[in-house]
Design a protein around this motif. Structure first.
Motif, short mmCIF file in Angstrom:
data_model
loop_
_atom_site.label_atom_id
_atom_site.label_comp_id
_atom_site.label_asym_id
_atom_site.label_seq_id
_atom_site.Cartn_x
_atom_site.Cartn_y
_atom_site.Cartn_z
N VAL A 179 105.26 2.06 61.22
CA VAL A 179 105.54 3.26 60.43
C VAL A 179 106.49 2.88 59.31
O VAL A 179 107.25 1.91 59.41
N TRP A 180 106.43 3.64 58.23
CA TRP A 180 107.34 3.49 57.10
C TRP A 180 108.54 4.39 57.38
O TRP A 180 108.38 5.54 57.80
N CYS A 181 109.75 3.88 57.14
CA CYS A 181 110.97 4.63 57.42
C CYS A 181 111.91 4.59 56.22
O CYS A 181 111.87 3.64 55.43
N TYR A 182 112.74 5.63 56.10
CA TYR A 182 113.75 5.68 55.05
C TYR A 182 115.12 5.51 55.69
O TYR A 182 115.52 6.31 56.54
N ARG A 183 115.80 4.44 55.34
CA ARG A 183 117.10 4.08 55.91
C ARG A 183 118.10 5.22 55.74
O ARG A 183 118.17 5.84 54.70
N GLY A 184 118.86 5.48 56.82
CA GLY A 184 119.90 6.50 56.77
C GLY A 184 119.39 7.91 57.00
O GLY A 184 120.12 8.87 56.79
N SER A 185 118.14 8.04 57.42
CA SER A 185 117.57 9.36 57.70
C SER A 185 116.60 9.23 58.87
O SER A 185 116.34 8.13 59.35
N ASP A 186 116.04 10.35 59.28
CA ASP A 186 115.02 10.31 60.33
C ASP A 186 113.62 10.47 59.74
O ASP A 186 112.67 10.75 60.45
N LEU A 187 113.49 10.25 58.42
CA LEU A 187 112.20 10.39 57.75
C LEU A 187 111.33 9.17 58.03
O LEU A 187 111.73 8.03 57.77
N THR A 188 110.14 9.43 58.57
CA THR A 188 109.16 8.38 58.84
C THR A 188 107.76 8.90 58.55
O THR A 188 107.54 10.12 58.53
N SER A 189 106.83 7.97 58.36
CA SER A 189 105.43 8.35 58.19
C SER A 189 104.56 7.12 58.38
O SER A 189 104.99 5.99 58.13
N SER A 190 103.33 7.35 58.78
CA SER A 190 102.38 6.24 58.87
C SER A 190 101.80 5.91 57.50
O SER A 190 101.13 4.91 57.33
N SER A 191 102.11 6.73 56.49
CA SER A 191 101.64 6.52 55.12
C SER A 191 102.81 6.45 54.16
O SER A 191 103.70 7.31 54.19
N ILE A 192 102.82 5.47 53.30
CA ILE A 192 103.89 5.33 52.31
C ILE A 192 103.87 6.51 51.33
O ILE A 192 104.92 6.99 50.90
N GLU A 193 102.68 7.00 50.99
CA GLU A 193 102.58 8.16 50.08
C GLU A 193 103.20 9.41 50.69
O GLU A 193 103.90 10.16 50.02
N VAL A 194 102.93 9.62 51.98
CA VAL A 194 103.50 10.79 52.66
C VAL A 194 105.02 10.63 52.76
O VAL A 194 105.76 11.59 52.54
N LEU A 195 105.48 9.42 53.07
CA LEU A 195 106.92 9.19 53.14
C LEU A 195 107.57 9.46 51.79
O LEU A 195 108.63 10.09 51.72
N LYS A 196 106.94 9.01 50.71
CA LYS A 196 107.47 9.25 49.36
C LYS A 196 107.66 10.75 49.12
O LYS A 196 108.71 11.18 48.64
N LYS A 197 106.67 11.55 49.49
CA LYS A 197 106.75 13.00 49.30
C LYS A 197 107.88 13.60 50.14
O LYS A 197 108.61 14.48 49.68
N LYS A 198 108.05 13.11 51.37
CA LYS A 198 109.12 13.60 52.23
C LYS A 198 110.49 13.27 51.63
O LYS A 198 111.40 14.10 51.63
N ILE A 199 110.63 12.03 51.14
CA ILE A 199 111.90 11.58 50.57
C ILE A 199 112.28 12.46 49.38
O ILE A 199 113.40 12.96 49.29
N ILE A 200 111.33 12.66 48.48
CA ILE A 200 111.59 13.47 47.29
C ILE A 200 111.88 14.92 47.66
O ILE A 200 112.80 15.53 47.12
N SER A 201 111.12 15.47 48.61
CA SER A 201 111.33 16.87 48.99
C SER A 201 112.68 17.10 49.68
O SER A 201 113.21 18.20 49.67
#
Length: 132
Positions: A80-102
């Motif tokens: 899974v793709w993860c964003y350091r310092g948060s609990d944001l994860t996704s199996s897709s980098i595009e979905v993770l990007k949208k979560k990070i921005i939102s």
């Protein structure tokens, strides 16, 4: 926390690296960054297990995504793709990007070539799911 094969260096759960000395520690996202930081503090950087250190170097290279604070975490079924310092994860980098921005967090390409490789990994994974 995993031992790296380098003296006093461990890989943390968020796939970053930590150099421990006494009650203090230095942290960095890559082994190369950590090595520079350790040398700036005048501390010793050395391999104590050559095979394990080489495996850590390879694992570190594979985990460099080209995006700020984004890392790949292995799972029993893949990664899974993860964003350091948060609990944001996704199996897709595009979905993770949208979560990070939102969530109002910073989305930044740090290395264009690595970012393209990461998008390629994502597309390959998506393609495998389509034809499965």
């Amino acid at each position: 926390m995993k031992f790296s094969g380098f003296m006093n260096v461990y890989q943390l759960d968020d796939m970053s690296w930590e150099y421990q000395f006494g009650e203090k520690s230095l942290k960095a996202n890559t082994l190369k960054e950590l090595e520079v930081l350790v040398s700036l503090y005048g501390l010793k950087w050395s391999k104590i297990d050559k095979d394990l250190a080489n495996k850590s170097i390879e694992r570190d290279k594979l985990n460099q995504t080209g995006f700020l604070n984004v890392y790949i975490k292995p799972t029993p079924t893949g990664y899974v793709w993860c964003y350091r310092g948060s609990d944001l994860t996704s199996s897709s980098i595009e979905v993770l990007k949208k979560k990070i921005i939102s969530h109002g967090l910073e989305w930044k390409v740090t290395d264009e070539e690595l970012a393209n490789r990461s998008f390629g990994l994502d597309l390959k994974k998506f393609g495998e799911l389509l034809f499965w």
